[in-house]
Design a protein around this motif. Sequence first.
Motif, short mmCIF file in Angstrom:
data_model
loop_
_atom_site.label_atom_id
_atom_site.label_comp_id
_atom_site.label_asym_id
_atom_site.label_seq_id
_atom_site.Cartn_x
_atom_site.Cartn_y
_atom_site.Cartn_z
N ILE A 23 0.84 -1.20 0.00
CA ILE A 23 0.00 0.00 0.00
C ILE A 23 0.87 1.24 0.00
CG2 ILE A 23 -1.60 1.37 1.42
CD1 ILE A 23 -2.91 -1.36 2.22
N ALA A 24 1.94 1.24 0.80
CA ALA A 24 2.86 2.38 0.84
C ALA A 24 3.49 2.60 -0.53
CB ALA A 24 3.93 2.16 1.90
N GLU A 25 3.87 1.52 -1.20
CA GLU A 25 4.45 1.63 -2.54
C GLU A 25 3.42 2.19 -3.52
OE1 GLU A 25 6.61 -1.12 -5.97
OE2 GLU A 25 5.39 -2.10 -4.42
N LEU A 32 -3.80 4.46 -7.63
CA LEU A 32 -5.01 4.57 -6.80
C LEU A 32 -5.86 3.30 -6.81
CD1 LEU A 32 -6.01 8.25 -7.60
CD2 LEU A 32 -4.60 7.38 -5.73
N GLY A 33 -6.05 2.72 -7.97
CA GLY A 33 -6.85 1.50 -8.07
C GLY A 33 -6.19 0.34 -7.33
N ARG A 39 -6.18 -2.33 0.10
CA ARG A 39 -6.84 -1.98 1.36
C ARG A 39 -7.96 -2.97 1.70
NH1 ARG A 39 -6.51 4.37 0.32
NH2 ARG A 39 -4.56 4.74 1.43
N VAL A 40 -8.66 -3.43 0.69
CA VAL A 40 -9.71 -4.44 0.91
C VAL A 40 -9.07 -5.73 1.43
CG1 VAL A 40 -11.39 -5.92 -0.26
CG2 VAL A 40 -11.31 -3.47 -0.77
N SER A 41 -7.96 -6.13 0.82
CA SER A 41 -7.25 -7.33 1.28
C SER A 41 -6.72 -7.15 2.69
CB SER A 41 -6.10 -7.67 0.33
OG SER A 41 -6.60 -7.98 -0.95
#
Length: 73
Positions: A23-25, A32-33, A39-41
């Motif tokens: 996510i940080a990467e 964005l996608g 984030r869902v995972s």
Amino acid sequence: MLWPDAAQRDRLVEIRDNLLARIAEAEREGWLGEMEGLRVSLAGAEEKLTQLERRPSRVVVDLGIPVSRTPSS
């Protein structure tokens, strides 16, 4: 409810940590996608870890040996 296997806790922590790094990467790169999917995972992995923490410990209860009683005549 299906509980995650407590033996897999370390693996779930590893997956969560990997998702945080990804996510940080994605944020740095502006993907964005990709961020949304990660984030869902991440939410799923964190929920499984929470389930492990809430899981009641198994307690063995001795119910005794059943006794067969014959009716009195």
